[in-house]
Design a protein around this motif. Structure first.
Motif, PDB file in Angstrom:
ATOM      1  N   LEU A   1       1.310  -1.475  -0.061  1.00 23.81           N
ATOM      2  CA  LEU A   1      -0.350   0.314  -0.237  1.00 23.81           C
ATOM      3  C   LEU A   1       0.829   1.506  -0.203  1.00 23.81           C
ATOM      4  O   LEU A   1       0.171   2.125  -0.728  1.00 23.81           O
ATOM      5  N   VAL A   2       2.698   0.689   1.221  1.00 18.65           N
ATOM      6  CA  VAL A   2       3.078   2.273   0.998  1.00 18.65           C
ATOM      7  C   VAL A   2       3.401   3.120   0.254  1.00 18.65           C
ATOM      8  O   VAL A   2       3.571   3.977  -0.694  1.00 18.65           O
ATOM      9  N   PHE A   3       3.945   1.615  -0.760  1.00 18.33           N
ATOM     10  CA  PHE A   3       5.267   1.067  -2.162  1.00 18.33           C
ATOM     11  C   PHE A   3       3.850   2.505  -3.861  1.00 18.33           C
ATOM     12  O   PHE A   3       4.337   2.773  -4.065  1.00 18.33           O
ATOM     13  N   THR A   4       3.041   1.770  -3.779  1.00 14.47           N
ATOM     14  CA  THR A   4       1.763   1.815  -4.522  1.00 14.47           C
ATOM     15  C   THR A   4       2.108   3.847  -4.638  1.00 14.47           C
ATOM     16  O   THR A   4       1.161   4.524  -5.248  1.00 14.47           O
ATOM     17  N   LEU A   5       1.089   4.485  -3.083  1.00 17.39           N
ATOM     18  CA  LEU A   5       0.585   5.437  -2.835  1.00 17.39           C
ATOM     19  C   LEU A   5       2.398   6.537  -3.461  1.00 17.39           C
ATOM     20  O   LEU A   5       2.329   7.576  -4.373  1.00 17.39           O
ATOM     21  N   VAL A   6       3.412   6.390  -3.222  1.00 13.93           N
ATOM     22  CA  VAL A   6       5.184   6.683  -3.102  1.00 13.93           C
ATOM     23  C   VAL A   6       4.830   6.625  -4.614  1.00 13.93           C
ATOM     24  O   VAL A   6       4.542   7.274  -5.923  1.00 13.93           O
ATOM     25  N   LEU A   7       4.525   5.719  -5.654  1.00 16.08           N
ATOM     26  CA  LEU A   7       4.046   5.292  -6.883  1.00 16.08           C
ATOM     27  C   LEU A   7       3.564   6.759  -7.871  1.00 16.08           C
ATOM     28  O   LEU A   7       3.418   7.644  -8.655  1.00 16.08           O
ATOM     29  N   LYS A   8       2.343   6.788  -7.071  1.00 22.32           N
ATOM     30  CA  LYS A   8       1.210   7.606  -7.358  1.00 22.32           C
ATOM     31  C   LYS A   8       1.453   8.852  -7.161  1.00 22.32           C
ATOM     32  O   LYS A   8       1.213   9.967  -7.925  1.00 22.32           O
ATOM     33  N   ALA A   9       2.372   9.346  -5.958  1.00 24.41           N
ATOM     34  CA  ALA A   9       2.832  10.699  -6.071  1.00 24.41           C
ATOM     35  C   ALA A   9       3.545  10.863  -7.322  1.00 24.41           C
ATOM     36  O   ALA A   9       3.871  12.109  -7.510  1.00 24.41           O
ATOM     37  N   LEU A  10       4.818   9.855  -7.320  1.00 22.91           N
ATOM     38  CA  LEU A  10       6.075  10.296  -8.072  1.00 22.91           C
ATOM     39  C   LEU A  10       5.018  10.830  -9.714  1.00 22.91           C
ATOM     40  O   LEU A  10       5.649  11.123 -10.570  1.00 22.91           O
ATOM     41  N   PHE A  11       3.806  10.143  -9.830  1.00 23.38           N
ATOM     42  CA  PHE A  11       3.062  10.462 -11.286  1.00 23.38           C
ATOM     43  C   PHE A  11       1.841  11.282 -11.040  1.00 23.38           C
ATOM     44  O   PHE A  11       1.415  11.534 -12.082  1.00 23.38           O
TER      45      PHE A  11
ATOM     46  N   ALA B   1     -16.092  -2.680  -7.752  1.00 21.15           N
ATOM     47  CA  ALA B   1     -16.609  -1.674  -7.296  1.00 21.15           C
ATOM     48  C   ALA B   1     -15.723  -0.547  -7.308  1.00 21.15           C
ATOM     49  O   ALA B   1     -15.567   0.745  -7.768  1.00 21.15           O
ATOM     50  N   THR B   2     -14.197   0.169  -6.752  1.00 21.33           N
ATOM     51  CA  THR B   2     -13.059   0.842  -6.878  1.00 21.33           C
ATOM     52  C   THR B   2     -13.298   1.406  -8.684  1.00 21.33           C
ATOM     53  O   THR B   2     -13.277   1.944  -8.313  1.00 21.33           O
ATOM     54  N   MET B   3     -12.929   0.630  -9.179  1.00 24.32           N
ATOM     55  CA  MET B   3     -12.796   0.232 -10.598  1.00 24.32           C
ATOM     56  C   MET B   3     -14.653   1.070 -11.502  1.00 24.32           C
ATOM     57  O   MET B   3     -13.649   1.963 -12.519  1.00 24.32           O
ATOM     58  N   PHE B   4     -15.488   0.101 -10.882  1.00 26.69           N
ATOM     59  CA  PHE B   4     -16.381   1.235 -11.215  1.00 26.69           C
ATOM     60  C   PHE B   4     -16.472   1.940 -11.024  1.00 26.69           C
ATOM     61  O   PHE B   4     -17.039   3.263 -12.524  1.00 26.69           O
ATOM     62  N   PHE B   5     -16.171   2.901 -10.046  1.00 26.61           N
ATOM     63  CA  PHE B   5     -16.382   4.564  -9.504  1.00 26.61           C
ATOM     64  C   PHE B   5     -15.457   5.296  -9.963  1.00 26.61           C
ATOM     65  O   PHE B   5     -15.763   6.061 -10.936  1.00 26.61           O
TER      66      PHE B   5
ATOM     67  N   VAL C   1      -5.134  -8.683  -5.725  1.00 25.78           N
ATOM     68  CA  VAL C   1      -6.559  -7.700  -6.006  1.00 25.78           C
ATOM     69  C   VAL C   1      -6.314  -6.830  -4.784  1.00 25.78           C
ATOM     70  O   VAL C   1      -6.910  -5.677  -5.442  1.00 25.78           O
ATOM     71  N   ILE C   2      -5.477  -6.667  -4.176  1.00 18.13           N
ATOM     72  CA  ILE C   2      -5.446  -5.488  -3.077  1.00 18.13           C
ATOM     73  C   ILE C   2      -5.010  -4.330  -3.529  1.00 18.13           C
ATOM     74  O   ILE C   2      -5.466  -2.941  -3.554  1.00 18.13           O
ATOM     75  N   TYR C   3      -3.475  -4.711  -4.207  1.00 16.23           N
ATOM     76  CA  TYR C   3      -2.522  -3.832  -4.953  1.00 16.23           C
ATOM     77  C   TYR C   3      -3.375  -3.257  -5.835  1.00 16.23           C
ATOM     78  O   TYR C   3      -3.790  -1.817  -6.019  1.00 16.23           O
ATOM     79  N   TRP C   4      -4.595  -4.240  -6.291  1.00 19.06           N
ATOM     80  CA  TRP C   4      -5.782  -2.867  -7.887  1.00 19.06           C
ATOM     81  C   TRP C   4      -5.809  -2.668  -7.220  1.00 19.06           C
ATOM     82  O   TRP C   4      -7.072  -1.267  -7.306  1.00 19.06           O
TER      83      TRP C   4
ATOM     84  N   ASN D   1      -4.747   0.821  -5.855  1.00 20.30           N
ATOM     85  CA  ASN D   1      -4.519   1.987  -6.768  1.00 20.30           C
ATOM     86  C   ASN D   1      -6.104   2.771  -7.265  1.00 20.30           C
ATOM     87  O   ASN D   1      -5.638   3.526  -7.743  1.00 20.30           O
ATOM     88  N   ASN D   2      -6.880   1.726  -8.087  1.00 14.67           N
ATOM     89  CA  ASN D   2      -7.826   2.527  -7.995  1.00 14.67           C
ATOM     90  C   ASN D   2      -8.379   3.680  -6.875  1.00 14.67           C
ATOM     91  O   ASN D   2      -8.944   4.481  -7.083  1.00 14.67           O
ATOM     92  N   LEU D   3      -8.239   3.241  -5.915  1.00 11.71           N
ATOM     93  CA  LEU D   3      -9.262   3.906  -4.416  1.00 11.71           C
ATOM     94  C   LEU D   3      -8.092   5.740  -4.912  1.00 11.71           C
ATOM     95  O   LEU D   3      -8.745   6.305  -5.039  1.00 11.71           O
ATOM     96  N   LEU D   4      -6.803   5.540  -4.899  1.00 11.37           N
ATOM     97  CA  LEU D   4      -5.763   6.390  -5.135  1.00 11.37           C
ATOM     98  C   LEU D   4      -6.606   7.272  -6.197  1.00 11.37           C
ATOM     99  O   LEU D   4      -6.682   8.598  -6.393  1.00 11.37           O
ATOM    100  N   SER D   5      -6.348   6.185  -7.399  1.00  7.87           N
ATOM    101  CA  SER D   5      -6.655   7.481  -8.525  1.00  7.87           C
ATOM    102  C   SER D   5      -8.028   8.346  -8.578  1.00  7.87           C
ATOM    103  O   SER D   5      -8.190   9.493  -8.973  1.00  7.87           O
ATOM    104  N   ILE D   6      -8.808   7.279  -7.849  1.00  7.30           N
ATOM    105  CA  ILE D   6     -10.465   8.358  -6.799  1.00  7.30           C
ATOM    106  C   ILE D   6     -10.344   9.588  -6.220  1.00  7.30           C
ATOM    107  O   ILE D   6     -10.310  10.483  -7.057  1.00  7.30           O
ATOM    108  N   ALA D   7      -9.222   9.109  -5.148  1.00  8.47           N
ATOM    109  CA  ALA D   7      -9.224   9.944  -4.067  1.00  8.47           C
ATOM    110  C   ALA D   7      -8.292  11.831  -5.341  1.00  8.47           C
ATOM    111  O   ALA D   7      -9.053  12.664  -5.098  1.00  8.47           O
ATOM    112  N   GLN D   8      -7.921  11.477  -6.006  1.00 13.90           N
ATOM    113  CA  GLN D   8      -6.661  12.306  -6.922  1.00 13.90           C
ATOM    114  C   GLN D   8      -7.995  12.907  -7.440  1.00 13.90           C
ATOM    115  O   GLN D   8      -7.966  14.086  -7.474  1.00 13.90           O
TER     116      GLN D   8
END
Lengths: 609, 85
Positions: free
Chosen positions: A387-397, A523-527, A563-566, A569-576
């Motif tokens: 979770l933390v690493f995905t957050l870091v990658l998201k922040a970089l992009f 659900a996260t992908m849908f939203f 699946v948790i990673y996916w 990742n979707n949740l972070l995209s939504i929040a952003q």
């Protein structure tokens, strides 16, 4: 454009995508069941006192020469020498000088702490024979050499770190064969082979070492994970899957791959386990061979897989001399990346970490592994590390995404104008498209982030996915709630109301397994998709709507960690996206064309307005 | 069309039918990068077509305004840069 045909073509391609997963699932599960049965059979047979008659051995190197074993199978039980290291436990079969019984301490078959240890090597009289062996071929055709049923004597009572063992076999005609074995603190056995010639004449022998697997193990069946033959020979990674080795060997008399060169290493790999041979002297030339053979066995024609290292030419041992030898290491254990790296550095085994299928994106997957491993060790939970690493990658992009999402938010404001264009050019979609582009230009917006950012992000997120898939870190790593093993599918199931109903529908069909985390992912992908404007192309828009459902089913049987990673990742995209849209939503339509720099600044500013 | 261009076109078409629906279309141009690539490969051959398509993908980023950007006709020495909006 004929849209019906296009739609059909897309449907077919989705079908192909799905078939990777769905069609493989029942077979994979059947294979897993079969493997469990095999393991049970191995355990049972080991408990039996009298060994079964040995099946006919092959002689791939022109050895071993005990083809008559079936006729005159020895009746006395073979003597065994205990092998006891800090991380391995097993016995060495003194009949045939084989290491054919090895379990890995610290790795259990299931998440339960009291489940049996993972068995890597197993004897020939079991259901899943897998062993390492050292021997010689008589190159002169007359020197008796040890075979599969030769009984060796051992000097030493057990093989342990700091307690080497020497095996001896006297052929009765003046030659004494010796194998000196040493075990280290982890998974490495070093074997030194030599021949003492006390006869009157010179002898010619060819020493060899081999790893042999006399059954085809169940494989995961995923393209992104290599299982089968693996090795780095002459500086190049050489991989053959069981099926590619089989078809290659059929054309070339049982040899799937053969290479002569200095040093290297080669063996057989599973998802998490490896057996491999590597010459001690990495400068010396050896011939390494991958073999796939068919032999008559208990169940008809059975498959045999073998990796062997032999000297390029036979060695002459003069009378009174000791020679005819070589020193080859055997690795038999878990593919822990740091351990493989340590062996590479300390013993000079080249690119030993490539036993883990890091793939084409090695330059990304390897560093990602180290970061995840580090995060996992300081956070104490590998799932949290993901979770933390995905957050870091998201922040970089974020700068890239921020820019595109902002203009996407402005798009919504432009909605009426776009609708007008669509109405006006209903008959001519191409014209509508170019008018739309003109509008974007005058308003200085563009709904898309562009192909380049996507192209850059694909390898990065694929690399993360790949690392999670191939490394042993995920195995039996717990997460919160009901996830006790990130590498296994989420055990919960919607179709029995998450355990409320007293049956498991997945028994009837693997499609009837719909875990909670897959639903969260869907659900996260849908939203996330709902926040994006629908693609202009109606066919694609329709396909787009189905993607979350398709992916929910596709990911249902995948390791929970992925699946948790996916989902995350979707949740972070939504929040952003939601944050940016909310910011942009406060602007008036007329203000849509203000430079980006005038908007409230995000975490990172793009270089140019 | 050369075999190389044909093979590259096949790869682009395969992308359009498999990967694109999954990752979504994000192109800032018309025609989209993949359609541009198909056309460029067809009219300019494997080498120049791939070069044009590669440059197009590099242009297709958030700092470029995007918009209409057709494949330059055969014979044009340099591809027309998209006028800055």
């Amino acid at each position: 454009m004929d849209q019906k045909r296009l739609l059909a073509a897309i449907a077919i391609s989705i079908g192909i995508l799905l078939s990777f997963e769905l069609l493989n699932r029942p077979t994979r599960e059947a294979q897993r069941a079969q493997q469990a049965a095999q393991q049970a059979a191995v355990v049972q047979q080991q408990q039996q006192a009298s060994p079964l008659p040995l099946p006919l051995p092959s002689n791939p190197l022109g050895t071993p020469t005990d083809a008559a074993a079936a006729a005159g199978a020895p009746t006395s039980p073979a003597a065994r020498l205990p092998v006891d290291g800090p991380r391995v436990l097993g016995t060495l079969n003194l009949r045939g000088a084989r290491l054919d019984d090895l379990v890995l301490k610290g790795y259990h078959e299931t998440v339960a702490r009291d489940s049996p240890l993972v068995r890597l090597l197993a004897p020939r009289d079991g259901a899943a024979p897998y062993y390492a062996q050292w021997g010689w071929t008589a190159a002169d055709g007359r020197t008796p050499v040890p075979g599969n049923d030769s009984d060796w004597t051992a000097e030493g009572d057990r093989l342990a770190p700091g307690k080497p063992v020497t095996l001896r076999w006297d052929n009765g005609q003046g030659q004494v064969f010796e194998i000196g074995l040493a075990l280290d603190e982890n998974y490495m056995v070093t074997a030194e082979q030599r021949v003492r010639n006390t006869g009157a004449e010179a002898v010619q022998v060819l020493p060899w070492a081999r790893i042999r697997r006399e059954h085809t193990p169940p494989t995961q069946g995923f393209y992104i994970l290599h299982e089968g033959f693996v090795g780095v020979l002459d500086g190049r990674l050489r991989e053959e899957t069981y099926s590619s080795a089989k078809s290659e060997a059929a054309k070339r008399g049982g040899i799937a791959f053969e290479q002569e060169g200095p040093g290297g290493w080669a063996g057989i790999t599973d998802k998490y386990w490896l057996t491999a041979l590597a010459p001690v002297d990495q400068q010396a030339r050896f011939k390494a061979t991958y073999r796939a053979l068919q032999e008559p066995g208990a169940k008809g024609q059975e498959e045999r897989w073998q990796v062997d290292f032999a000297q390029p030419a036979p060695i002459v041992v003069a009378p009174g001399a000791t020679g005819g030898g070589q020193a080859i290491r055997l690795f038999a254990g878990a593919k822990e990346v740091n351990l493989l790296d340590a062996y590479s550095n300390r013993l000079g085994i080249p690119d030993f970490d490539k036993a883990v299928d890091f793939g084409w994106f090695y330059f990304l997957t390897k560093p990602f592994f180290h970061i995840l491993h580090f995060l996992g060790s300081i956070l104490g939970n590998f799932g949290v590390a993901i979770l933390v690493f995905t957050l870091v990658l998201k922040a970089l992009f974020f700068p890239l995404a921020n820019k595109s999402y902002r203009s996407m938010a402005k798009m919504k404001v432009l909605g009426p104008k776009m609708q007008e264009i669509r109405e006006r050019y209903k008959e001519d979609p191409a014209k509508a498209q170019s008018e739309m582009m003109a509008l974007y230009r005058t308003e200085k917006v563009n709904p898309a982030s562009g192909c380049l950012p996507i192209l850059i992000q694909i390898p990065v997120f694929f690399a993360l996915y790949k690392v999670l898939f191939v490394t042993i870190e995920m195995r039996h790593a717990p997460f919160f709630g009901w996830i006790h093993d990130l590498s296994a599918p989420d055990p919960t199931n919607l179709f029995n109301l998450f355990g409320l109903l007293p049956f498991d529908p997945a028994h009837w069909s693997s499609y009837l397994h719909m875990p909670a985390w897959a639903l969260i992912m869907g659900a996260t992908m849908f939203f996330q998709q709902r926040l994006n404007p629908a693609p202009p192309d109606p066919v694609q828009a329709k396909l787009f709507q189905w993607m979350p459902l398709i992916f929910t089913f596709m990911l249902a049987g995948m390791p929970a960690g992925l699946v948790i990673y996916w989902s995350w990742n979707n949740l972070l995209s939504i929040a952003q996206q939601w944050t940016i849209q909310r910011q942009a939503g406060q602007q008036k339509p007329g203000a849509a064309a203000v430079p980006v720099a005038a908007l409230p600044a995000g975490a990172a500013k793009p270089k140019k307005g | 069309m050369s075999a190389g261009a044909q093979a590259l076109r096949g790869a682009v078409i395969a992308y359009q039918w498999t990967l694109r629906p999954f990752i979504g279309a994000h192109c800032r141009f018309h025609p989209s990068c993949s359609h541009y690539a198909l056309e460029a490969l067809e009219t300019h051959g494997a080498l120049r077509g791939a070069w044009l398509a590669g440059r197009r993908i590099l242009r297709c980023n958030p700092w470029h305004p995007g918009g209409e950007d057709p494949v330059p006709p055969v014979g044009a020495r340099h591809s027309q840069p998209v006028p800055k909006g």
